[in-house]
Design an enzyme around this catalytic site. Structure first.
Site, PDB file in Angstrom:
ATOM      1  N   GLY A   1       2.323   4.322   5.285  1.00  0.00           N
ATOM      2  CA  GLY A   1       3.359   4.533   4.254  1.00  0.00           C
ATOM      3  C   GLY A   1       4.925   4.403   4.511  1.00  0.00           C
ATOM      4  O   GLY A   1       5.737   4.686   3.835  1.00  0.00           O
TER       5      GLY A   1
ATOM      6  N   ILE B   1       0.915  -1.226   0.077  1.00  0.00           N
ATOM      7  CA  ILE B   1      -0.088   0.024  -0.080  1.00  0.00           C
ATOM      8  C   ILE B   1       0.763   1.223   0.091  1.00  0.00           C
ATOM      9  O   ILE B   1       0.334   2.336  -0.145  1.00  0.00           O
ATOM     10  CB  ILE B   1      -0.909   0.063   1.254  1.00  0.00           C
ATOM     11  CG1 ILE B   1      -0.131  -0.172   2.442  1.00  0.00           C
ATOM     12  CG2 ILE B   1      -1.935  -1.081   1.319  1.00  0.00           C
ATOM     13  CD1 ILE B   1      -1.125   0.462   3.795  1.00  0.00           C
ATOM     14  N   ASP B   2       2.237   1.172   0.342  1.00  0.00           N
ATOM     15  CA  ASP B   2       2.951   2.224   0.596  1.00  0.00           C
ATOM     16  C   ASP B   2       3.469   2.957  -0.697  1.00  0.00           C
ATOM     17  O   ASP B   2       3.872   4.030  -0.859  1.00  0.00           O
ATOM     18  CB  ASP B   2       4.270   1.966   1.323  1.00  0.00           C
ATOM     19  CG  ASP B   2       4.016   1.243   2.612  1.00  0.00           C
ATOM     20  OD1 ASP B   2       2.823   1.656   2.932  1.00  0.00           O
ATOM     21  OD2 ASP B   2       4.846   0.550   3.138  1.00  0.00           O
TER      22      ASP B   2
ATOM     23  N   ARG C   1      -7.797  17.096  17.873  1.00  0.00           N
ATOM     24  CA  ARG C   1      -8.119  15.826  18.022  1.00  0.00           C
ATOM     25  C   ARG C   1      -7.232  15.092  17.038  1.00  0.00           C
ATOM     26  O   ARG C   1      -6.944  15.505  15.855  1.00  0.00           O
ATOM     27  CB  ARG C   1      -9.486  15.224  17.722  1.00  0.00           C
ATOM     28  CG  ARG C   1     -10.337  16.125  18.601  1.00  0.00           C
ATOM     29  CD  ARG C   1     -10.623  15.190  20.101  1.00  0.00           C
ATOM     30  NE  ARG C   1     -11.484  15.976  21.018  1.00  0.00           N
ATOM     31  CZ  ARG C   1     -11.146  16.740  21.853  1.00  0.00           C
ATOM     32  NH1 ARG C   1      -9.955  17.447  22.041  1.00  0.00           N
ATOM     33  NH2 ARG C   1     -12.258  17.389  22.607  1.00  0.00           N
TER      34      ARG C   1
ATOM     35  N   GLN D   1      -6.625   0.979   6.496  1.00  0.00           N
ATOM     36  CA  GLN D   1      -6.027   1.252   5.140  1.00  0.00           C
ATOM     37  C   GLN D   1      -5.786  -0.056   4.145  1.00  0.00           C
ATOM     38  O   GLN D   1      -5.535   0.017   2.907  1.00  0.00           O
ATOM     39  CB  GLN D   1      -4.990   2.100   5.309  1.00  0.00           C
ATOM     40  CG  GLN D   1      -5.252   3.478   5.996  1.00  0.00           C
ATOM     41  CD  GLN D   1      -3.736   4.242   6.072  1.00  0.00           C
ATOM     42  OE1 GLN D   1      -3.392   4.819   5.529  1.00  0.00           O
ATOM     43  NE2 GLN D   1      -3.606   3.754   7.635  1.00  0.00           N
ATOM     44  N   ARG D   2      -5.593  -1.002   4.913  1.00  0.00           N
ATOM     45  CA  ARG D   2      -4.925  -2.282   4.231  1.00  0.00           C
ATOM     46  C   ARG D   2      -6.055  -3.276   4.166  1.00  0.00           C
ATOM     47  O   ARG D   2      -5.953  -4.402   3.451  1.00  0.00           O
ATOM     48  CB  ARG D   2      -3.970  -2.986   4.839  1.00  0.00           C
ATOM     49  CG  ARG D   2      -2.859  -2.227   4.692  1.00  0.00           C
ATOM     50  CD  ARG D   2      -1.540  -2.927   5.161  1.00  0.00           C
ATOM     51  NE  ARG D   2      -1.695  -4.323   6.143  1.00  0.00           N
ATOM     52  CZ  ARG D   2      -0.589  -4.794   6.866  1.00  0.00           C
ATOM     53  NH1 ARG D   2       0.390  -3.856   6.984  1.00  0.00           N
ATOM     54  NH2 ARG D   2      -0.768  -5.728   7.558  1.00  0.00           N
TER      55      ARG D   2
END
Ligand code: F6P
Length: 364
Positions: free
Chosen positions: A185, A141-142, A282, A290-291
């Protein structure tokens, strides 16, 4: 029938199943090959008894839509630095590549397709040097693998992060708050950069451009003075302040102690509060969400085509190569080249210029 062994290694990633399906279907179409999966990277092959699964077209039907990997994955079980517990409690890392090669020969495998990130492709290259007929397929994903324009999973991660960002905008706006969203990332800011542009963040902090906390505070003060009473910040997990360090905790889960990144958004919040930042702040760490889940269409296509390309390389006997997507074409590059350097955001990258042109600050 000739046999291909496929393995998925390292962290999971949306699109892994689509690669497997593409490979299996292309092998079936050829008529000469069958595909077997090794469970949990190469552990399935290395274990006694082996844990292998025959991947028939029926077994892979429709799996391109599913996240994760049907043959499972692990970051414990690197065959070239295999963690073996010692009597004194320590762990010794052992190179088991010759044993792996022997097992492949004993089981009549003519080719290996190793789907994984930079670590997995270093393993592929090592195995190739040891005489294993291997093809690498890049996943992460990075999007930080060199020699390919995109890795599958990245677009899905960006879409998930952008959807989350959009939700955080409405709550930040309602409360006049600053919300800092941390994305994954590792040492590359690709997910953060794409998400910040897609979502319309005011500030984007990435590992490649260390940030000044004073500049961030100034940007916040200026925006709140203008009456725009809220702000959304995207920060990459590997970002760090000028003269500062990345934030994470030491994990021992892959045989050797290493830093798991995470938590920089809370350090930033703490620093801003310490400097007297008035608006409430916040933080949200997106983490493994994300994966997860179904890959977006682009990743399904990319992954399917990469699976097909991997099969073509196997059929042509072009081993020691990694599948790559360059200039809208599916090509291959020598694994040796592919693992040389990771791809990070360069300060003059066109998306950095795009971002700056629309007023997005990198805190520098
Ligand atoms: O490389 C993919 C990635 O999701 C990184 O973005 C993140 O730093 C890391 O993996 C998390 O790894 P783990 O699955 O071990 O928590």
């Amino acid at each position: 029938m000739k046999k291909i062994l496929v393995a998925t290694g390292g962290g999971d990633c949306p699109g892994l199943n689509a690669v497997i399906r593409g490979l299996v279907k292309a092998a079936k179409t050829s008529g000469d090959w069958e595909v077997w999966g090794s469970k949990e990277a190469f552990n399935g092959l290395m274990s006694t008894p082996t844990d292998l699964v025959k991947l028939t077209p029926k077994r892979v039907a429709g799996i391109h839509v599913r996240g994760g990997t049907i043959i499972k994955t692990t970051n414990k079980g690197n065959p070239i630095a295999y963690p073996v517990p010692q009597e004194d409690g320590s762990v010794e890392l052992v190179d088991r590549s010759q044993e792996l090669k022997q097992k492949l020969e004993d089981l009549n495998f003519s080719a290996v397709v190793n789907i994984g990130g930079d670590g997995s492709q270093r393993i592929s290259q090592h195995l190739f040097e040891q005489g294993v007929p291997v093809i690498g397929v890049p996943k992460t994903i990075d999007n930080d693998l060199g020699s390919t324009d995109y890795t599958f999973g990245f677009s899905t991660a960006v879409q998930i992060a952008t959807d989350c960002f959009d939700k955080l905008v409405t709550t930040a706006e309602s409360h006049h708050r600053i919300i800092i969203m941390e994305v994954m990332g590792r040492d590359a800011g690709w997910i953060a950069l794409h998400t910040a542009i897609a979502g319309g963040a005011e500030i984007c902090l990435i590992p490649e451009i260390p940030y000044s906390i004073e500049k961030i505070k100034k940007k916040i003060d200026k925006r709140y003075k203008k009456g725009k009473g809220f702000m959304n910040i995207v920060i990459a997990e590997g970002a760090k302040p000028l003269d500062g360090e990345v934030v994470g905790s030491v994990a021992h889960d892959a045989g050797d102690p290493h830093l798991k990144l995470g938590g920089i958004c809370n350090s930033l919040r703490f620093e801003l509060e310490r400097m007297g930042c008035q608006p409430q702040i916040r933080t949200t760490v997106l983490g493994h969400i994300q994966r997860g889940g179904t890959p977006v269409a682009f990743d399904r296509i990319l992954a399917t085509a990469m699976g097909v390309k991997a099969f073509e390389l196997v059929a042509a006997g072009e081993f020691g190569e990694m599948v790559s997507y360059q200039n809208n074409k599916f090509v291959s590059v020598p694994l040796k080249e592919a693992v040389k350097a990771n791809k990070v955001v360069t300060p003059d990258h066109e998306l950095v210029r795009t971002a700056r042109a629309i007023g997005l600050s990198f805190g520098d």
